[in-house]
Structure formats: C-alpha cells, structure tokens
Design a protein around this motif. Structure first.
Motif, PDB file in Angstrom:
ATOM      1  N   SER A  17       0.498  -1.286   0.057  1.00 37.99           N
ATOM      2  CA  SER A  17      -0.188  -0.232  -0.113  1.00 37.99           C
ATOM      3  C   SER A  17       1.281   1.338  -0.220  1.00 37.99           C
ATOM      4  CB  SER A  17      -0.605  -0.086   1.053  1.00 37.99           C
ATOM      5  OG  SER A  17      -1.657  -0.996   1.005  1.00 37.99           O
ATOM      6  N   LEU A  18       0.191   2.304  -0.853  1.00 36.53           N
ATOM      7  CA  LEU A  18       0.691   3.354   0.081  1.00 36.53           C
ATOM      8  C   LEU A  18      -0.442   4.827  -0.288  1.00 36.53           C
ATOM      9  CD1 LEU A  18       3.622   3.716  -3.784  1.00 36.53           C
ATOM     10  CD2 LEU A  18       3.398   4.499  -0.896  1.00 36.53           C
ATOM     11  N   ARG A  19       0.066   5.760   0.221  1.00 38.47           N
ATOM     12  CA  ARG A  19      -0.729   7.009  -0.014  1.00 38.47           C
ATOM     13  C   ARG A  19      -0.363   7.922  -0.321  1.00 38.47           C
ATOM     14  NH1 ARG A  19      -3.731   9.859   5.061  1.00 38.47           N
ATOM     15  NH2 ARG A  19      -2.589  11.177   5.777  1.00 38.47           N
ATOM     16  N   LYS A  76      -6.905  21.285   5.033  1.00 37.69           N
ATOM     17  CA  LYS A  76      -5.484  21.182   5.302  1.00 37.69           C
ATOM     18  C   LYS A  76      -5.931  21.582   3.350  1.00 37.69           C
ATOM     19  CE  LYS A  76      -5.141  18.369   9.332  1.00 37.69           C
ATOM     20  NZ  LYS A  76      -4.588  16.849   8.909  1.00 37.69           N
ATOM     21  N   ASN A  77      -6.459  21.348   2.788  1.00 35.64           N
ATOM     22  CA  ASN A  77      -6.573  22.069   1.461  1.00 35.64           C
ATOM     23  C   ASN A  77      -5.564  20.415   0.306  1.00 35.64           C
ATOM     24  OD1 ASN A  77      -7.611  24.752   1.805  1.00 35.64           O
ATOM     25  ND2 ASN A  77      -5.912  25.080   0.884  1.00 35.64           N
ATOM     26  N   THR A  78      -6.154  19.080   1.066  1.00 32.53           N
ATOM     27  CA  THR A  78      -5.403  18.425   0.588  1.00 32.53           C
ATOM     28  C   THR A  78      -6.086  17.062   0.243  1.00 32.53           C
ATOM     29  OG1 THR A  78      -3.677  18.934   2.359  1.00 32.53           O
ATOM     30  CG2 THR A  78      -3.826  16.218   1.307  1.00 32.53           C
ATOM     31  N   VAL A  79      -6.061  16.468  -0.743  1.00 30.56           N
ATOM     32  CA  VAL A  79      -6.572  15.868  -1.267  1.00 30.56           C
ATOM     33  C   VAL A  79      -6.050  13.957  -1.269  1.00 30.56           C
ATOM     34  CG1 VAL A  79      -5.866  15.813  -4.022  1.00 30.56           C
ATOM     35  CG2 VAL A  79      -7.842  13.879  -3.018  1.00 30.56           C
ATOM     36  N   TYR A  80      -5.925  12.932  -1.088  1.00 31.04           N
ATOM     37  CA  TYR A  80      -5.635  11.932  -0.622  1.00 31.04           C
ATOM     38  C   TYR A  80      -5.992  10.937  -2.077  1.00 31.04           C
ATOM     39  CZ  TYR A  80      -4.928  14.044   3.843  1.00 31.04           C
ATOM     40  OH  TYR A  80      -4.629  15.161   4.602  1.00 31.04           O
ATOM     41  N   LEU A  81      -4.797  10.396  -1.877  1.00 33.26           N
ATOM     42  CA  LEU A  81      -4.990   8.548  -2.377  1.00 33.26           C
ATOM     43  C   LEU A  81      -4.391   7.705  -1.746  1.00 33.26           C
ATOM     44  CD1 LEU A  81      -6.348   7.363  -5.144  1.00 33.26           C
ATOM     45  CD2 LEU A  81      -4.149   7.436  -6.622  1.00 33.26           C
ATOM     46  N   GLN A  82      -5.486   6.504  -1.724  1.00 35.01           N
ATOM     47  CA  GLN A  82      -5.228   5.555  -0.896  1.00 35.01           C
ATOM     48  C   GLN A  82      -5.214   4.485  -1.816  1.00 35.01           C
ATOM     49  OE1 GLN A  82      -4.215   5.091   2.867  1.00 35.01           O
ATOM     50  NE2 GLN A  82      -3.508   2.699   2.367  1.00 35.01           N
ATOM     51  N   MET A  83      -3.746   3.996  -2.187  1.00 34.25           N
ATOM     52  CA  MET A  83      -3.793   2.425  -2.964  1.00 34.25           C
ATOM     53  C   MET A  83      -3.240   1.725  -1.769  1.00 34.25           C
ATOM     54  SD  MET A  83      -1.864   4.518  -5.265  1.00 34.25           S
ATOM     55  CE  MET A  83      -0.146   4.680  -4.914  1.00 34.25           C
ATOM     56  N   ASN A  84      -4.227   0.276  -1.933  1.00 34.44           N
ATOM     57  CA  ASN A  84      -4.177  -0.754  -1.425  1.00 34.44           C
ATOM     58  C   ASN A  84      -4.073  -2.485  -2.444  1.00 34.44           C
ATOM     59  OD1 ASN A  84      -4.507   0.276   0.667  1.00 34.44           O
ATOM     60  ND2 ASN A  84      -6.565  -0.290   1.181  1.00 34.44           N
ATOM     61  N   SER A  85      -4.121  -3.018  -1.532  1.00 36.01           N
ATOM     62  CA  SER A  85      -3.230  -4.333  -3.634  1.00 36.01           C
ATOM     63  C   SER A  85      -2.977  -4.031  -4.506  1.00 36.01           C
ATOM     64  CB  SER A  85      -4.429  -4.474  -3.144  1.00 36.01           C
ATOM     65  OG  SER A  85      -5.168  -5.142  -2.351  1.00 36.01           O
ATOM     66  N   LEU A  86      -1.639  -3.129  -4.544  1.00 37.37           N
ATOM     67  CA  LEU A  86      -1.013  -2.674  -5.114  1.00 37.37           C
ATOM     68  C   LEU A  86      -0.238  -3.592  -6.899  1.00 37.37           C
ATOM     69  CD1 LEU A  86       0.546   0.416  -4.445  1.00 37.37           C
ATOM     70  CD2 LEU A  86      -1.348   0.559  -5.989  1.00 37.37           C
TER      71      LEU A  86
END
Length: 122
Positions: A17-19, A76-86
C-alpha cells in the motif's frame, strides 16, 4: 492560480500500500473537484479517481475500484489517494489535478501537479 504539490510516491512490493497526498495553494481548493491521474511508461495519461468539493461524490476507474480510495480534507487543502493491493501494472507517475466540476475527462482539469513516481515490484 492554483498550485498543486504531490508527495507519497515510492517503491513498494506487489500487494502493498501507499498513500499519495496533494496539497493545494493559491486558489479556492474548497470549491474545486480534484482528480488523480497516472501515466505509465509508453502510455497516455489516464484517469484514476476524482472527488467533488463536498468529499462525498467520487468516481473511479474500473481498474482501481475496490483497491484505491480518494478522499480530501478541505481544512488542510489536501486530497489523498490511498492505494491498496498494488499491482505491477499500477506503476506510473501519479498526478493530481483541479477542475471546476466533478469529471473523469482529463481535458476539464485546469491545474496540475508535477507528479510523483509509484513503482510496484513483482
């Protein structure tokens, strides 16, 4: 002028995983829809995920549904992308982008970050 800076990329083994994070400045982030795109070596840039200003409405590419999650923190003016099972095929440069409305259409995004590299080893 909106400025976007991505971070969080790196090298990870398949199944890991990565975020990714994308911090916005210089504009009205709160009212912008945000998207993540990626470009793999030798391929065109493609849509990954998008989220509306309210953080509720989202779109995902079929290839990442059930594995990736987009979210945002307007404070926080932030967008995230949680990436699992890469998977190795997720290897690409990932870009965040801002649009005036929620869309998967790359042409509708006006502002882009510089990208962050994600490499998934098999």
């Amino acid at each position: 002028q909106v400025q976007l800076v991505e971070s969080g990329g790196g090298l990870v083994q398949a199944g890991g995983s990565l975020r990714l994070s994308c911090v916005a400045s210089g504009g009205t982030f709160r009212w912008s829809s945000m998207g993540w795109f990626r470009r793999a070596p030798g391929k065109e840039r493609e849509f990954v995920a998008a989220i509306a200003w309210n953080g509720i409405n989202t779109y995902y590419a079929d290839s990442v549904k059930g594995r990736f999650t987009i979210s945002r923190d307007n404070a926080k003016n932030t967008v995230y992308l949680q990436m699992n099972s890469l998977k190795p095929e997720d290897t690409a440069v990932y870009y965040c982008a801002a649009s005036g409305f929620l869309t998967m259409n790359i042409q509708s995004y006006n502002y882009w970050g510089q990208g962050t590299q994600v490499t998934v080893s098999s």
